[in-house]
Each structure stands twice: as C-alpha cells, then as structure tokens.
Scaffold this motif. Structure first.
Motif, short mmCIF file in Angstrom:
data_model
loop_
_atom_site.label_atom_id
_atom_site.label_comp_id
_atom_site.label_asym_id
_atom_site.label_seq_id
_atom_site.Cartn_x
_atom_site.Cartn_y
_atom_site.Cartn_z
N GLY C 124 0.87 -1.34 0.01
CA GLY C 124 -0.06 -0.02 0.41
C GLY C 124 0.85 1.11 0.48
N ILE C 125 1.97 1.42 0.91
CA ILE C 125 2.35 2.42 1.15
C ILE C 125 3.15 3.02 -0.24
CG2 ILE C 125 3.82 3.96 2.14
CD1 ILE C 125 2.75 2.73 4.42
N LEU C 126 4.19 2.02 -0.73
CA LEU C 126 4.95 2.21 -1.57
C LEU C 126 4.46 2.89 -3.00
CD1 LEU C 126 7.06 -0.80 -1.39
CD2 LEU C 126 8.02 1.40 -0.98
N TYR C 127 2.95 2.18 -3.04
CA TYR C 127 1.56 2.56 -4.20
C TYR C 127 1.83 4.26 -4.32
CZ TYR C 127 -2.34 3.31 -6.54
OH TYR C 127 -3.39 3.57 -7.60
N VAL C 128 1.39 4.37 -3.08
CA VAL C 128 1.33 6.30 -2.60
C VAL C 128 2.07 7.07 -2.85
CG1 VAL C 128 1.28 7.58 -1.41
CG2 VAL C 128 -0.46 5.54 -0.96
N PHE C 129 3.66 6.27 -2.49
CA PHE C 129 4.85 6.65 -3.05
C PHE C 129 5.15 6.70 -4.94
CE2 PHE C 129 6.42 6.56 1.37
CZ PHE C 129 6.51 7.48 1.08
#
Lengths: 166, 181, 355
Positions: C124-129
C-alpha cells in the motif's frame, strides 16, 4: 482467453510499441515520455506475475526518479533538430555492428532458456512479495546485495567529488 | 545618541541558540497568533445590508435646494461656478416667465445646471459661495457608471424632490444633517 | 473464442466504490477551495466569501462555472499535445492515490461483505509513493510544453523539490514500517485500532512526514513553483480555463489525500478514539460502525486540511536555497537518525536487553 491473457497481450504491445517509439521519435522529450510508458507496461507485467513489490519499485525508482532527472536534463538542454550534431556516417556503421553483436549475444544467451521451461507464475506466485523478496535478499544474496550498495555509495561519492570540482 | 522617545530597542544580534534554530517554537507562536485572529471579531462591514455612518462633515453628491413652497432657490448667479476650483460647474441662466412663480423663487433661474462629477473634487466651496443656500453637498456619493457621460449630472439629477408633492422623498433627501441644524 | 471468466458482481462493487470515492474526493476538494478562502478570511479578520448561497455555500460551484466558461487559450508556440496532457496527468495521479486508503471497515449489503477500500494491496504505502512520484510529471510536462521560461523554471523547481522531499518522506516512513512490519495500510490501521496510535511511537517521524507532505503538495511554505514574485504565475502561467482549474484542483485533491494518509498512518485511520471498535460493532451492527468509522476518519482528515490552511496563512514562503538546505541537510539526517533509533529499539524489544 482469460482476462490475464488479454492484459498480457495489451501490456506486451504497449511495452514494445512504446520502446520502438523511444528510439524513433524525433523529439527527445517524447522519447523520455515513451520510455516512462514502457516502464509502466513492464510494471504491469510484474503485477501480472504477482510481483507487486518489484512493480512499484520499478515505478518509483525508474519512472519516478531517474526519468525525472532525464527529463530535467533534456528540458534544460533544449534539444531540437536544429541543434542536433551531424552524425558521422562511420559512426552509424559502427553502431549497426555493435547492435548486431549485442543481438548475437542475446540470442546465444536466450537459446538455452528454452530448455528449462517453467511457466511464469501467474497470480499465485509469491516470490515477488515484500516478505519473500526481503528474506531472499538478506539471507541468500546478502553479500552481493551489500556489495551493490557499496557500489552505489562509491558512485555517490564520485558524483560529489565531480560536482565539487568546478 | 540621545533618543527622542526612549522606546527604541537595540537589535539583538547574538547568534541563535539551538532551540531558536529549530524554528519550531517560533512557528508554533505564529500559529497561535493566527488562531487567535481566527476567533476574533471580524471588522468587515457587510456593505449593502450594513452601512457605515457618515461623518457630520462628509461632503457627497451635490443637491439643488428648494424652498418650503417647492420653488427652486438657484438664481444662476454663477458664484458657485466661479468658486469651483475644478471648474466642474456649468450653467445657463434664463428669465422667469409669467406664470412660473410657483417654480422659481427669483426672477432669474438656471435653465441648465450641470456638474461634472469626474472633475468635481467635493471640496464644498460651491456650497460656501452660494448666496441663496441653493446648493448643498449631501451624504450620498456618485454611483458607478459605464460611460463618462453618465457622470455629468444635469438639473433633474441634482434637484431635491418637491417638499409639497413628494414630502417623504424630500425628507429622505435632506438626510440626517439638516434635521439636526 | 474469448471466454471471460470475471466475477461481474465483484467488478460492479469495485466500480461503484471507485465512483463513490472519486466523487467524495472531488467534492471534498471542491469544498476545500471554499474552506481555504474562508479560513484565510477568518485568519485575516474578515469573513471570506459569503454571498453565493447561505454563508457562501455555493461559492465553489460559482468558481467552477466561471472556470469552465472562460476562454481556453492554448499558446501557439506550445506543444499542443503535451500542453493538454500535463493537467490531465496531474489530476489523474492525484486521484489514483485514494485507491489504497481504507475509508472504513467492512459493510454488509444484501449478504455481501464489502470492504471500504478499493484495493488492499500488500504494498500500500509504496503504491502511494509510486503514484506521488508520478505526480511530478504533470507539473514538468505542463511547464515545459508551455514554452515559457518562467513555466519551465517553475516546473524544474517543482520537480526537484518533490524529488528531494520524497527521500525524507520515505525515510520517515521506513521507521514507521519497522514498527508495524507491514506495508498494507489496512493492517497498519488494524494494529492501531487495538493499540496506541502510531503518532505516540513516532512523533519525530510524523513531524518529518508532515513537513514533507507540505512540500509534496506544493503548499506554503514550500509553494516555490508558484512563487509569483519570482516566476510570475509559476508552471501554470500559460494555462487558462479548466486546464488551470485542473492544476489548482489537483493541489487540493493532493492535500485531501495526504491528509487522509497522515490520519491513516499516524492517527489510527478510521479508528474511533477512546472506543473499543470491535465491541461497539457488536452493539450497533457493523454497518453503523463502518459509517461512524468513516465519519471519524473524515474528522481527522478535516483537521489536517484545516492545518494545511492554517499553516498556509501563517508561515511565509521559503527561499529556494533554504528549501534545499532544509530538505537535504535537515530532514534527511533527522529521518535517518529516527530510523536508526527506531531500529535499535525494535531490536532491543525483540531480543531483550542484550548487555
């Protein structure tokens, strides 16, 4: 034909098409943008292989950071057809030979790949997930991993030294 | 050096401490100030609904006065035009005819009376110059207009409503200032 | 023979969810523009827009109609295709991030359990990045295609600023990930709803993340790409009509998403404070719980949106060298320090006191 296959063909056509556009388009900015599109297509392939981590890291590192720097440089240089230097005929010839050699090497390398066929993991595989990838990287491949990080560090130091030089 | 008010403060030129270099306390202080203003009473006056009271010496649009019987006071003597520093007033005099006694007070009246509100500086010298108390500066100001011609006010723009025919509008046009005096 | 094996209900459900979330984020962004003007007014001792509708409530629609009605100018010397592509990318990338944010727990409609999250992907977080780093292209392409040196300079500034602050942001997130042990936003929220909020474990990390979020959204005090005293109007100098509207709007959508992200990562996401969510769900039913949770998340998001505006109308703009100095010499070492300390504590906690 399942939806995975449709996506696969779509992404493949997109990847190859935009890769061709990278080298054929006249405007260097278009080239960079098509290169980004290629990265997107490749990331799509990674997602089809259920390697989400690889897909997103590919996007963050290549499309998000390195390509921005490329774009940066190209925009600042303001390249266009008028400023393009006249290419030497011999240079083109050498380029063709070098490309041909690369093709030969690739063919030789990929010839054996066929023998150990394993169908690509679709959806089920979990090698590309963060946990497994991390464990593999830090257990089996910890020495190469650390060496490559040292390589990056030295490259960074080199960049700083070059930048300081004036 | 001798200071005039003894309120001058020397500038503090000491290097900043670590806490000051963080800037965070200063930012928090600033945020506190803006938050205080967030809850403060607003100074805005909601114009069309709320109007600011004019000062008693406010000089607004001109008005041509009538007497108690509704006759025009102006006799077109031209003193206001002479007094006007901006040369905004023009007028043409005419003689009062037979049967017009209920319209004009004097034997001579202004057939044309124009004030260019773009030239006018609202100094009030015309008001002071008038021997007949015919011109006053009211408490309204010139509204916006699309054309320059719209700012040249003729007699029908300037004349006060007839106190006999339209007493209410006459009272309104008099404004608060006249009532007091 | 094409035989599509697709769960139609699943696709329908996701489509509806996507539509709802996009509409909500657009509406929130719409009203954030209004809120911004109101907050600016109140901080400056005035009322802000209050004429369109009661209390000015229709002001954003009036603004939107005005933007749509304006003449759409494409400069003749610009690169037409990229000129139009720029705002499109900016807007799309701003909207894409909302896919991984969990807006609430599950709801059950007609026997179907629907998670209020478009995709619970494991990164999830990497996707946001990834998506945020794509957002740079909207600015860069738009600025370059305008064929105007001010736009180009502003675009380069914007891009370098975003790249620089992405690093510190990533490093501050890594410290958080050491604690949670998961990249999935859903898991992170679930952990916080049972225990303490991550803010109490990672105050320094949160501060760094907050500052970087300001820089990523190009908000004051880091709104250098729009520094009108230096660059006229910045990268959207040549833009008019709704293409300009898209750029402005993307900023507000970005603000909304980063507020949601901050609430999710550090302030418990949809967790209702001081309440045991699980036991509450048993007493009032899961659907009502999900609604309350969404309300709780939106309250947190609203606070952060207000904070964004509050800072904007308090702090003056940084100079470019100050910005770079803060990013590279201030935040990145601080984030690294935070990371090392967190790693140390995690290690000690797992192995006991080794000395």
């Amino acid at each position: 034909m399942s939806i995975t296959q449709i996506l696969f063909w779509f992404l493949t056509v997109m990847a190859i098409g935009s890769a061709l556009m990278v080298i054929t388009s006249r405007n260097p900015v278009y080239s960079v943008l098509f290169l980004i599109a290629t990265f997107f297509a490749i990331s799509g392939h990674y997602i089809l292989l259920n390697a989400q981590f690889l897909a997103i890291v590919n996007l963050i590192v290549y499309a998000g950071a390195i390509m921005v720097l490329f774009l940066f440089v190209i925009m600042l240089m303001n390249l266009n057809t008028e400023t393009e230097p006249q290419k030497n005929k011999w240079l083109k010839f050498a380029g063709t030979i070098a490309g041909g050699c690369l093709l030969l090497v690739m063919v030789a390398a990929l010839r054996d790949a066929d023998t150990k066929t394993t169908t690509a993991l679709m959806k089920e595989g979990d090698i590309g997930l963060v946990q497994n990838l991390g464990k593999t990287l830090f257990k089996e491949y910890v020495v190469p991993f650390e060496i490559s990080s040292v390589l990056f560090l030295s490259a960074m130091v080199g960049a700083v030294v070059l930048g300081k030089k004036d | 050096m001798q200071t005039l008010t003894n309120r001058a403060k020397p500038v503090d030129r000491r290097p900043m401490t670590v806490l000051e270099k963080l800037y965070l306390p200063a930012i928090a202080k600033g945020m506190g100030i803006t938050l205080k203003h967030f809850f403060k009473k607003k100074v805005t006056i909601q114009y069309p609904e709320e109007k600011r009271p004019f000062s008693p010496v406010f000089r607004g649009l001109h008005i041509l006065n009538r007497d108690e019987e509704g006759r025009e006071r102006c006799t077109a003597c031209g003193l206001c035009a002479v007094a006007c520093p901006a040369e905004a007033i023009t007028m043409e005099a005419a003689e009062r005819m037979e049967g017009e006694e209920n319209l004009y007070r004097e034997e001579k009246y202004a057939a044309k009376y124009e004030i260019n509100m773009l030239r006018c500086i609202f100094c009030g010298l015309c008001e002071e110059a008038c021997p007949k108390d015919a011109i006053y500066l009211s408490e309204t100001f010139a509204p916006a207009n699309f054309k320059r011609e719209g700012f040249i006010y003729g007699k029908n723009d300037l004349l006060i409503p007839d106190p006999k025919k339209e007493p209410e509008q006459y009272q309104k046009a008099l404004g608060s200032r006249v009532k007091k005096s | 023979m094409i035989n599509l094996a697709i769960d139609l209900a699943f696709i329908l459900e996701k489509l509806v969810l996507i539509a709802v979330i996009i509409v909500i984020s657009l509406l929130v962004a719409l009203y954030t523009t209004f809120g911004e003007r109101k907050v600016a007014g109140y901080i400056q001792d005035r009322y802000g827009p209050n004429r369109a509708g009661p209390g000015g409530i229709f002001q954003p629609f009036a603004d939107g109609i005005k933007l749509f009605m304006k003449e759409d100018v494409i400069p003749s010397s610009s690169n037409r295709f990229l000129f139009i592509l720029g705002p499109g990318i900016a807007m799309t990338m701003a909207m894409l991030t909302s896919a991984v944010i969990p807006w609430g727990n599950e709801i059950t409609i007609a026997g179907r359990t629907i998670s209020l999250q478009i995709a619970d992907i494991n990164i999830g977080i990497l996707y946001v990045f990834g998506v945020v780093s794509m957002g740079v292209y909207g600015i860069m392409i738009g600025g370059w295609a305008s064929n105007n040196k001010f736009s180009l300079l502003a675009a380069l500034r914007g891009a370098s600023q975003m790249i620089s602050y992405e690093l510190a942001m990533g490093l501050s997130i890594i410290a958080l990930l050491m604690l949670t042990g998961s990249l999935s936003l859903k898991t992170i929220v679930d952990q916080q709803s049972t225990g303490w909020w991550n803010f109490f474990y990672q105050p320094l990390g949160f501060l760094i993340f907050l500052i970087c979020a300001f820089a990523e959204c190009n908000r004051t005090p880091f709104d250098l790409p729009e520094a009108e005293s230096e660059l006229n109007q910045g990268y959207h100098q040549e833009y008019s009509s709704m293409k300009l509207g898209f750029y402005l709007f993307a900023e507000y959508v970005n603000m909304f998403i980063s507020s949601a992200l901050m609430s999710t990562l550090y302030f418990g996401g949809y967790d209702i404070p001081f309440v045991n969510d699980a036991s509450m769900g048993q007493s009032i039913g899961t659907n009502w719980l999900a609604v309350l949770q969404a309300v709780s998340l939106f309250a947190k998001v609203g606070f952060f949106l207000f904070f964004f505006m509050w800072v904007r109308w308090t702090i003056p703009r940084f100079r470019y060298d100050q910005l770079m100095k803060l990013g590279w010499k201030g935040l990145i070492p601080l984030a690294l320090f935070n990371m090392v300390i967190t790693g140390l504590i995690v290690l000690i906690k797992e192995n006991g006191w080794p000395f």
